[in-house]
Design a protein around this motif. Structure first.
Motif, PDB file in Angstrom:
ATOM      1  N   ASP A  70       0.838  -1.194   0.000  1.00  0.00           N
ATOM      2  CA  ASP A  70       0.000   0.000   0.000  1.00  0.00           C
ATOM      3  C   ASP A  70       0.874   1.246   0.000  1.00  0.00           C
ATOM      4  N   ARG A  74       3.471  -0.217   3.836  1.00  0.00           N
ATOM      5  CA  ARG A  74       3.092  -1.486   4.452  1.00  0.00           C
ATOM      6  C   ARG A  74       3.048  -2.553   3.375  1.00  0.00           C
ATOM      7  N   GLN A  76       2.070  -6.652   2.548  1.00  0.00           N
ATOM      8  CA  GLN A  76       1.416  -7.876   2.988  1.00  0.00           C
ATOM      9  C   GLN A  76       2.243  -9.055   2.476  1.00  0.00           C
ATOM     10  N   GLU A  78       2.629 -13.199   2.526  1.00  0.00           N
ATOM     11  CA  GLU A  78       1.985 -14.477   2.810  1.00  0.00           C
ATOM     12  C   GLU A  78       3.069 -15.470   3.210  1.00  0.00           C
ATOM     13  N   VAL A  84      -1.336 -14.226   6.354  1.00  0.00           N
ATOM     14  CA  VAL A  84      -0.770 -13.008   5.774  1.00  0.00           C
ATOM     15  C   VAL A  84      -0.317 -12.094   6.906  1.00  0.00           C
ATOM     16  N   LEU A  85       0.932 -11.659   6.826  1.00  0.00           N
ATOM     17  CA  LEU A  85       1.483 -10.711   7.792  1.00  0.00           C
ATOM     18  C   LEU A  85       1.569  -9.341   7.141  1.00  0.00           C
ATOM     19  N   THR A  86       1.236  -8.300   7.894  1.00  0.00           N
ATOM     20  CA  THR A  86       1.399  -6.940   7.416  1.00  0.00           C
ATOM     21  C   THR A  86       2.648  -6.374   8.082  1.00  0.00           C
TER      22      THR A  86
END
Length: 144
Positions: A70, A74, A76, A78, A84-86
């Motif tokens: 984004d 940030r 994302q 997988e 999924v980790l941000t």
């Protein structure tokens, strides 16, 4: 009385240690500029390689695939199917492949495009046996 001593001290003259200090200061300044240039190039490389589908390792040693980015830095990542980790963009430390693979793998309908696995695993082998076999694979008599 002490006029000749005062005259010698005020004379000045050539001071080689002053030249050495100026040269060391110049080298220090050049090294600082070089370090900043390297850091800027590394940050630019990080930005250009951070694309969906790229396989990465984070600073904490977590491996995954980028699935989205984004505008607020940030990312994302997988790490497993559906997990999924941000993370912040700076949490990515290493890119595992040079060219990013597409996020969606092409359909394997064609029988001629089947890929063989990198290593053959014998049927019925446990995870511990596989790990031991892979660890011992590259060893010879000197490294045993």
């Amino acid at each position: 009385m002490n006029f000749p001593v005062i005259a010698q001290a005020a004379g000045g003259g050539f001071n080689p240690s002053l030249i050495l200090m100026v040269a060391l200061f110049a080298v220090l300044i050049l090294m600082m500029f070089r370090g900043r240039k390297k850091q800027a190039a590394q940050q630019e490389k990080l930005k250009t390689n951070t694309v969906p589908g790229a396989k990465v390792m984070t600073n904490s040693g977590i491996f995954g695939t980028i699935i989205g980015i984004d505008g607020e830095d940030r990312v994302q990542v997988e790490v497993a199917n559906g997990v999924v980790l941000t993370l912040h963009r700076q949490a990515i430390s290493t890119f595992l492949d040079n060219d990013a693979a597409p996020a969606v793998a092409p359909a394997a309908d064609d029988a001629t495009t089947t890929a063989a696995p990198a290593t053959e695993t014998p049927a019925g082998e446990t995870a511990e046996e596989t790990l031991r076999r892979l660890n011992d694979e590259g060893k010879d008599e000197r490294n045993a």
